[in-house]
Design a protein around this motif. Sequence first.
Motif, short mmCIF file in Angstrom:
data_model
loop_
_atom_site.label_atom_id
_atom_site.label_comp_id
_atom_site.label_asym_id
_atom_site.label_seq_id
_atom_site.Cartn_x
_atom_site.Cartn_y
_atom_site.Cartn_z
N ILE A 132 0.82 -1.21 0.00
CA ILE A 132 0.00 0.00 0.00
C ILE A 132 0.85 1.27 0.00
CG2 ILE A 132 -1.58 1.39 1.42
CD1 ILE A 132 -2.83 -1.26 2.36
N LEU A 133 1.87 1.31 0.85
CA LEU A 133 2.62 2.55 1.08
C LEU A 133 3.55 2.86 -0.09
CD1 LEU A 133 3.38 1.88 4.85
CD2 LEU A 133 1.89 3.69 3.95
N PRO A 134 3.80 4.14 -0.35
CA PRO A 134 4.65 4.54 -1.48
C PRO A 134 6.06 3.94 -1.37
CG PRO A 134 3.52 6.45 -0.55
CD PRO A 134 3.25 5.31 0.37
N ALA A 135 6.48 3.24 -2.41
CA ALA A 135 7.75 2.51 -2.36
C ALA A 135 8.96 3.44 -2.35
CB ALA A 135 7.84 1.56 -3.55
N ASN A 136 8.80 4.69 -2.81
CA ASN A 136 9.94 5.61 -2.81
C ASN A 136 10.19 6.20 -1.43
OD1 ASN A 136 7.54 7.12 -2.89
ND2 ASN A 136 8.58 8.88 -3.76
N SER A 139 18.51 12.16 -3.54
CA SER A 139 18.78 12.95 -4.74
C SER A 139 17.62 13.87 -5.08
CB SER A 139 19.07 12.02 -5.93
OG SER A 139 17.90 11.36 -6.37
N PHE A 140 16.42 13.54 -4.57
CA PHE A 140 15.26 14.40 -4.79
C PHE A 140 14.98 15.30 -3.60
CE2 PHE A 140 14.46 11.01 -7.83
CZ PHE A 140 14.14 11.76 -8.96
N ASP A 141 15.83 15.24 -2.59
CA ASP A 141 15.61 16.03 -1.37
C ASP A 141 16.95 16.53 -0.88
OD1 ASP A 141 14.55 17.22 0.82
OD2 ASP A 141 13.54 15.43 1.58
N GLY A 142 17.45 17.57 -1.54
CA GLY A 142 18.81 18.01 -1.32
C GLY A 142 19.11 18.56 0.05
N ASP A 143 18.08 18.89 0.85
CA ASP A 143 18.36 19.45 2.16
C ASP A 143 18.56 18.38 3.21
OD1 ASP A 143 14.99 20.30 3.37
OD2 ASP A 143 15.79 18.54 2.32
N LYS A 144 18.47 17.08 2.85
CA LYS A 144 18.71 16.01 3.82
C LYS A 144 20.18 15.58 3.76
CE LYS A 144 14.27 13.73 4.40
NZ LYS A 144 13.40 14.74 3.97
N ARG A 177 20.77 -8.78 5.12
CA ARG A 177 21.80 -8.79 4.08
C ARG A 177 21.18 -8.77 2.69
NH1 ARG A 177 26.51 -12.98 5.07
NH2 ARG A 177 26.61 -11.60 6.87
N ARG A 178 20.11 -9.52 2.50
CA ARG A 178 19.55 -9.60 1.15
C ARG A 178 18.80 -8.34 0.74
NH1 ARG A 178 14.40 -11.21 -0.13
NH2 ARG A 178 12.92 -11.55 1.57
N ARG A 179 18.47 -7.48 1.72
CA ARG A 179 17.77 -6.24 1.40
C ARG A 179 18.69 -5.02 1.43
NH1 ARG A 179 12.12 -7.06 1.66
NH2 ARG A 179 11.56 -9.05 2.62
N ALA A 180 19.96 -5.23 1.76
CA ALA A 180 20.87 -4.10 1.96
C ALA A 180 21.08 -3.29 0.68
CB ALA A 180 22.21 -4.62 2.48
N SER A 181 21.31 -3.97 -0.44
CA SER A 181 21.58 -3.27 -1.70
C SER A 181 20.38 -2.43 -2.12
CB SER A 181 21.93 -4.29 -2.79
OG SER A 181 22.11 -3.65 -4.03
N ASP A 182 19.18 -3.01 -2.03
CA ASP A 182 17.95 -2.27 -2.39
C ASP A 182 17.76 -1.07 -1.47
OD1 ASP A 182 15.31 -2.02 -3.78
OD2 ASP A 182 14.55 -2.43 -1.76
N PHE A 183 18.03 -1.24 -0.18
CA PHE A 183 17.90 -0.14 0.78
C PHE A 183 18.84 1.01 0.41
CE2 PHE A 183 19.93 1.77 4.56
CZ PHE A 183 18.87 2.56 4.99
N VAL A 184 20.11 0.71 0.16
CA VAL A 184 21.08 1.76 -0.16
C VAL A 184 20.70 2.48 -1.46
CG1 VAL A 184 23.49 2.21 -0.78
CG2 VAL A 184 22.96 0.67 1.11
N ASP A 185 20.25 1.72 -2.45
CA ASP A 185 19.83 2.33 -3.72
C ASP A 185 18.65 3.28 -3.51
OD1 ASP A 185 21.77 0.95 -5.09
OD2 ASP A 185 20.42 -0.61 -5.84
N LYS A 186 17.70 2.87 -2.68
CA LYS A 186 16.53 3.72 -2.46
C LYS A 186 16.88 4.96 -1.66
CE LYS A 186 12.81 0.43 -3.14
NZ LYS A 186 11.61 -0.25 -2.58
N VAL A 187 17.81 4.83 -0.72
CA VAL A 187 18.25 6.01 0.02
C VAL A 187 18.92 7.01 -0.92
CG1 VAL A 187 19.87 6.86 1.76
CG2 VAL A 187 18.49 4.85 2.24
N LYS A 188 19.77 6.52 -1.82
CA LYS A 188 20.44 7.40 -2.78
C LYS A 188 19.43 8.10 -3.68
CE LYS A 188 24.81 4.87 -2.99
NZ LYS A 188 25.69 4.00 -3.84
N LEU A 189 18.45 7.34 -4.16
CA LEU A 189 17.41 7.92 -5.01
C LEU A 189 16.59 8.94 -4.25
CD1 LEU A 189 16.01 7.85 -7.79
CD2 LEU A 189 14.52 6.06 -6.89
N TYR A 190 16.23 8.59 -3.02
CA TYR A 190 15.40 9.47 -2.19
C TYR A 190 16.12 10.77 -1.89
CZ TYR A 190 12.30 10.82 1.65
OH TYR A 190 11.43 11.50 2.47
#
Length: 261
Positions: free
Chosen positions: A196-200, A254-259, A239-252
């Motif tokens: 349900i919740l926004p994946a980004n 990049s759209f919120d420069g004040d964080k 461990r198996r979710r680490a790569s996806d987590f880091v990628d999503k943090v980077k993407l997130y």
Amino acid sequence: MLNAIIVDDEEFARSSLYFLLQENCENIQISGIAKSVAEARNLLLANKIDLIFLDIAMPGENGFELIPQIQESKAHVIFTTAYDQYALKAIKANALDYLLKPIDIDELKAAVDKAFRHIELSKTSTSKNENLQNLSANLSDRSEIRKISLPNGQGYSLVSIDDIIHIEADSNYSVFYLNNRDKITVSKVLKEYEEILPANQFVRIHKSSIVNLNYLKEYNSRNGLEVMLKNGAKIAVSRRRASDFVDKVKLYTSFDGDKSY
């Protein structure tokens, strides 16, 4: 007995649902059948209706356009649909029922039983009306779900998704941690809220944890990858979710420069 109406533009769908209800739900009295939203409005004006089986995709007006009249009648709604995924997310987020076509008998019985419980609850609560209002608001802005309704035992808590810090699995329950320090325990599994919740914004970092990236304070790999949230919670990233987590943090970020993390 519950007085119910069926609203669907397809003749086969109307007749098959009527037959299923007659054969399997003896506590349902069909008070009318409508093939359009306009006909449904007339039925609601002429009858005291407890329950509406409402199709969504209909020519002219879709089922959601009946929401104002449903709110006035205080009827419970079970959507019957093969509609798009956004609408299903909005319905699920507001704890409203839906049945996917072709309708399964066991799912129909479960939905009717749930309707009985909610109708009894609604006699002393306005929560269902609030859920419909929130559904209408979510559907008017199709970008993302902004609020969800969480069943709390006595009714529903209407929660802004921005107030959710993280969600933890507890067997078949999900525990919501909110930024006002409240906790709400819901008898649904974590996967339902992951869908349900926004994946980004919300990331599942472990089989038992979903975090809101708005509340991410830091993450490090001193003891295996671990996140620290702004409420002080420390949660391991599997461990198996680490790569996806880091990628999503980077993407997130990049759209919120004040964080900064």
